[in-house]
Design an enzyme around this catalytic site. Structure first.
Site, short mmCIF file in Angstrom:
data_model
loop_
_atom_site.label_atom_id
_atom_site.label_comp_id
_atom_site.label_asym_id
_atom_site.label_seq_id
_atom_site.Cartn_x
_atom_site.Cartn_y
_atom_site.Cartn_z
N LEU A 18 0.82 -1.21 0.00
CA LEU A 18 0.00 0.00 0.00
C LEU A 18 0.86 1.26 0.00
CD1 LEU A 18 -2.77 -1.23 2.49
CD2 LEU A 18 -2.85 -1.22 -0.02
N MET A 21 1.19 3.99 -5.09
CA MET A 21 0.49 3.36 -6.21
C MET A 21 -0.54 2.34 -5.73
SD MET A 21 1.29 4.47 -9.25
CE MET A 21 0.99 3.16 -10.44
N ASN A 58 6.52 -2.47 -11.98
CA ASN A 58 7.26 -2.27 -13.23
C ASN A 58 8.29 -3.37 -13.41
OD1 ASN A 58 6.64 -0.30 -15.09
ND2 ASN A 58 7.53 1.34 -13.86
N SER A 78 0.28 2.22 -16.13
CA SER A 78 0.89 3.53 -16.36
C SER A 78 -0.06 4.65 -15.97
CB SER A 78 1.25 3.69 -17.84
OG SER A 78 1.75 5.00 -18.05
N GLY A 79 0.53 5.75 -15.55
CA GLY A 79 -0.29 6.90 -15.21
C GLY A 79 0.09 7.51 -13.87
N GLY A 80 1.07 6.90 -13.22
CA GLY A 80 1.53 7.45 -11.95
C GLY A 80 0.46 7.36 -10.88
N LYS A 139 4.56 -2.49 -21.58
CA LYS A 139 4.73 -1.36 -20.66
C LYS A 139 6.16 -0.80 -20.76
CE LYS A 139 4.05 1.51 -17.21
NZ LYS A 139 5.24 1.69 -16.46
N HIS A 169 6.40 1.18 -23.88
CA HIS A 169 5.66 2.42 -23.62
C HIS A 169 6.58 3.43 -22.93
CE1 HIS A 169 3.73 4.93 -20.56
NE2 HIS A 169 2.72 5.07 -21.38
N ASN A 170 7.29 2.98 -21.93
CA ASN A 170 8.19 3.89 -21.21
C ASN A 170 9.33 4.36 -22.10
OD1 ASN A 170 6.55 3.12 -19.07
ND2 ASN A 170 8.22 3.06 -17.60
N GLU A 198 8.06 6.98 -24.23
CA GLU A 198 7.91 8.18 -23.38
C GLU A 198 9.25 8.93 -23.29
OE1 GLU A 198 5.95 7.25 -19.61
OE2 GLU A 198 7.49 8.44 -18.62
N TYR A 199 10.34 8.19 -23.13
CA TYR A 199 11.67 8.82 -23.10
C TYR A 199 11.90 9.60 -24.40
CZ TYR A 199 13.96 6.45 -19.08
OH TYR A 199 14.36 6.02 -17.84
N LYS A 218 15.03 5.82 -14.11
CA LYS A 218 14.85 4.66 -13.24
C LYS A 218 15.21 3.35 -13.94
CE LYS A 218 11.48 6.15 -9.82
NZ LYS A 218 10.09 6.05 -9.42
N ARG A 272 34.02 -6.39 -44.06
CA ARG A 272 33.97 -7.58 -43.21
C ARG A 272 34.55 -8.79 -43.94
NH1 ARG A 272 29.28 -9.55 -42.13
NH2 ARG A 272 29.75 -10.36 -40.05
P1 ATR Z 1 5.87 4.45 -2.06
O1 ATR Z 1 5.02 4.14 -3.25
O2 ATR Z 1 5.07 5.00 -0.92
O3 ATR Z 1 7.11 5.20 -2.37
P2 ATR Z 1 7.47 2.12 -1.98
O4 ATR Z 1 8.69 2.45 -1.20
O5 ATR Z 1 7.55 2.07 -3.45
O6 ATR Z 1 6.29 3.04 -1.50
O7 ATR Z 1 6.94 0.72 -1.44
C1 ATR Z 1 5.82 0.09 -2.00
C2 ATR Z 1 5.39 -1.03 -1.12
O8 ATR Z 1 6.32 -2.11 -1.25
C3 ATR Z 1 5.32 -0.70 0.35
O9 ATR Z 1 4.02 -0.99 0.72
C4 ATR Z 1 6.31 -1.64 0.98
O10 ATR Z 1 5.92 -2.16 2.24
P3 ATR Z 1 6.30 -1.42 3.62
O11 ATR Z 1 5.31 -0.33 3.78
O12 ATR Z 1 6.17 -2.47 4.65
O13 ATR Z 1 7.70 -0.91 3.47
C5 ATR Z 1 6.31 -2.77 0.00
N1 ATR Z 1 7.46 -3.67 0.12
C6 ATR Z 1 8.72 -3.42 -0.24
N2 ATR Z 1 9.50 -4.51 -0.05
C7 ATR Z 1 8.70 -5.46 0.44
C8 ATR Z 1 8.91 -6.82 0.82
N3 ATR Z 1 10.12 -7.40 0.73
N4 ATR Z 1 7.86 -7.51 1.31
C9 ATR Z 1 6.63 -6.92 1.40
N5 ATR Z 1 6.38 -5.66 1.02
C10 ATR Z 1 7.39 -4.93 0.55
#
Ligand code: ATR
Length: 471
Positions: free
Chosen positions: A12, A15, A104, A130-132, A184, A187-188, A191-192, A262, A446
Site C-alpha cells: 500500500l 500506487m 514495473n 501507467s499513469g503514476g 509497458k 511504452h516507457n 515516453e523517453y 529509473k 567484413r
Molecule cells: P511508495 O510508493 O510510498 O514510495 P514504496 O517504497 O515504493 O512506496 O513501497 C511500496 C510497497 O512495497 C510498500 O508498501 C512496501 O511495504 P512497507 O510499507 O512495509 O515498506 C512494500 N514492500 C517493499 N519490499 C517489500 C517486501 N520485501 N515484502 C513486502 N512488502 C514490501
C-alpha cells in the site's frame, strides 16, 4: 459474515493505495494488506469511507478475505521484493487463483515467475500500469499479460477501473506471460523519446529563436490545439510557464540540467539490441539523459570550439518548422517502438494486437495523445504493417513535414544546438527510404578482414573474395 472481497491489493505505497481506492470507488469490495500494518491503518483512517475495504493484518487473513477464484494484486517495488511477496502468498493460494503483479517488472522476470506459478496451477498476470499515482486513482492505462482464462474473470474489473476514451477502456488483454510488462517497457521507452524530442524543441526555441520560457509555453499551448495535442505537450507548457518562488526566475532555469532515470528506457534499448530492432530515438533519449549526467565530462569539454560559420535564421516561421520536425520525429519514434513490440511478439509468440496497444495508450498513461488514434487507424487498415511510416496518412504527413524537419536539423547543427532525437529520426527516415545503403561497403570490409562472406544483389548464394589475389 461480511461478503468476501472481489479483489485484493498488497503493498500500500502510493500506487497500491490509490489502486485499492480506485477498486473501492468502483464498488468492488477490496481486501487491503501491507507488510507494515501502519500503512493499512492509515488507508482505513483516511479513505476507509470511500468504499468496502477489508483490511487484513496478515497474508493469511488477506487471502481468507478473498472470494474464489482469488484475485490479488501485488504493488511492491520491482525486483527481489516482488519475488519475496510471491513466495509469501503463493503457498496460501489454490489452483485457479490469479496473482497479479502491477509493478514495473522486467518482462523476463515476469516470464520466469509465470512459468513457476503455472506449475503450481496459479495464474500469474504481469500487468503494466501507467499513469503514476493520479492515474492509479482516477484511471490508469493497464497492460495485462498472462493467460486468456485469467483475463476472462480479471479483465472486466481492470477495464472498469481503467481510464476511458470515447467510452473505450484503456485496458486490453496484451498476450501470454511477459507480454504486458514488455509492452509497458516499450511504452516507457517511447515516453523517453517523446520527452527528449519536446526538450529539443524547447532548446531550439530558446537558444535559436531566443524566446523566453513563458513565450515558449505559449508556443506549446498552440501546438496542443493541433495534431500534437497530448499530455506531455500540455505539462511542458505548464512547466515552462512556472516561476521559481525563491528567485522569481523561470523554474526551468533553476533546475539542475541532469536528467535522471529509473531504468525502463535502458531496458527497452537493451532488449531492442537483443531483438535487433533499431529504436534509435529511444536510444538517443536514454543517451541524452546519460550525457547530461556526466558533469565532469561536460565541465572539461565546455571550452571546446563551436561553429564559426554563418549563423542560421530562426526568425519568422521557425516555431512552425520546429512543430513539423517534432511531429515527424515523433512519428518515427512511435514507428520504432511499435516495431519493437512487433519483434517481441514474434520472438515470444505473443500475437500482440498493435492497434489495441495504441487504443489503450490513448488515456490514463503519460504518452496519452490524440495522435494514438491515428496509429490505431493505421493498424486497423493494415494490422501487419512492417512500419507505421508506410501508412498512407503518416507517409503523407511526414513527407509534407520533411523539408522543415531538414531545415531545423541544419539550423541546429550550424548553430551548435544538440538535436540527437531530431537528427537520428531523420537519418532513420532517410535510411529506410534509401534505394541502396552503404551496408554493402561494410559487408566488403567484413569480408576483407575476416572472410565473413557476403551475398550478392544479382544472384543467390554466399560469396567470399580472395582479396590477396590480384584483380
Ligand atoms: P511508495 O510508493 O510510498 O514510495 P514504496 O517504497 O515504493 O512506496 O513501497 C511500496 C510497497 O512495497 C510498500 O508498501 C512496501 O511495504 P512497507 O510499507 O512495509 O515498506 C512494500 N514492500 C517493499 N519490499 C517489500 C517486501 N520485501 N515484502 C513486502 N512488502 C514490501
Amino acid at each position: 459474515m461480511a461478503q468476501q472481497a472481489v479483489i485484493g491489493v498488497t503493498g500500500l505505497g502510493v500506487m497500491g493505495r490509490n489502486l485499492a481506492r480506485n477498486f473501492a470507488r468502483h464498488g468492488y469490495a477490496v481486501a487491503v494488506h501491507n507488510r507494515t500494518e501502519a500503512k493499512t491503518k492509515a488507508l482505513m483512517e483516511e479513505f476507509g469511507h470511500e468504499g468496502d475495504f477489508h483490511p487484513a493484518e496478515t497474508p493469511e487473513a488477506f487471502v481468507a478475505a478473498l472470494a474464489r477464484p482469488r484475485k490479488m494484486v501485488i504493488m511492491v517495488q520491482a525486483g527481489p521484493a516482488t519475488d519475496a511477496v510471491i513466495e509469501e502468498f503463493a503457498p496460501l493460494l489454490e489452483p485457479g487463483d490469479i496473482l497479479v503483479d502491477g509493478g514495473n517488472a522486467h518482462y523476463l522476470d515476469t516470464r520466469r515467475r509465470e512459468a513457476a506459478l503455472r506449475e503450481r496451477g496459479i495464474h500469474f498476470v504481469g500487468a503494466g500500469i501507467s499513469g503514476g499515482e493520479q492515474g492509479a486513482l482516477e484511471g490508469p492505462s493497464i497492460m495485462p499479460g498472462g493467460t486468456r482464462e485469467a483475463y476472462e474473470s480479471l479483465g472486466p474489473i481492470l477495464e472498469d477501473i481503467a481510464a476511458k476514451v470515447d467510452g473505450v477502456p484503456c485496458c486490453a488483454y496484451v498476450g501470454p506471460d511477459g507480454a504486458g510488462h514488455f509492452v509497458k517497457m516499450v511504452h516507457n521507452g517511447i515516453e523517453y523519446a517523446d520527452m527528449q524530442l519536446i526538450a529539443e524543441s524547447y532548446d531550439l526555441l530558446r537558444k535559436g529563436a531566443e524566446l523566453a520560457p513563458a513565450e515558449i509555453a505559449e508556443v506549446f499551448r498552440t501546438w496542443n490545439t493541433g495534431r500534437l495535442d497530448s499530455y506531455l505537450i500540455d505539462i511542458t507548457a505548464e512547466v515552462l510557464s512556472h516561476t521559481d518562488q525563491a528567485t522569481g526566475a523561470p523554474f526551468v532555469d533553476v533546475v539542475l540540467d541532469r536528467a535522471e532515470q529509473k531504468g525502463t528506457g535502458r531496458w527497452t534499448v537493451q532488449t531492442a539490441l537483443d531483438l535487433g530492432v533499431p529504436v534509435t530515438g529511444i536510444a538517443e533519449a536514454v543517451f541524452a539523459r546519460s550525457i547530461s549526467g556526466h558533469a565532469d565530462t561536460r565541465a572539461v569539454a565546455r571550452e571546446l570550439p563551436g561553429p564559426s560559420g554563418a549563423a542560421s535564421s530562426f526568425a519568422g516561421d521557425f516555431p512552425d518548422k520546429v512543430e513539423q520536425a517534432l511531429y515527424a520525429s515523433k512519428v518515427v519514434a512511435y514507428a520504432q517502438g511499435f516495431h519493437q513490440i512487433q519483434a517481441g511478439s514474434a520472438e515470444y509468440g505473443w500475437d500482440i494486437d498493435l492497434g489495441a496497444m495504441a487504443t489503450i495508450w490513448r488515456g490514463g498513461c503519460i504518452i496519452r495523445a490524440r495522435f494514438l488514434d491515428r496509429i490505431r487507424s493505421a493498424y486497423e487498415a493494415d494490422p501487419r504493417a512492417a512500419t507505421l511510416l508506410s501508412d498512407a496518412n503518416f507517409a503523407a504527413e511526414v513527407g509534407a513535414a520533411q523539408d522543415s524537419w531538414r531545415d531545423v536539423v541544419v539550423a541546429a547543427t550550424r548553430t551548435g544546438i544538440p538535436v540527437p532525437g531530431f537528427a537520428s529520426a531523420l537519418s532513420y527516415y532517410d535510411a529506410l527510404r534509401s534505394e541502396r545503403l552503404p551496408a554493402a561497403l561494410v559487408q566488403g570490409q567484413r569480408d576483407f578482414f575476416g572472410a565473413h562472406t557476403y551475398r550478392r544483389a544479382d544472384r543467390d548464394g554466399t560469396y567470399h573474395t580472395h582479396w590477396e589475389l590480384p584483380d
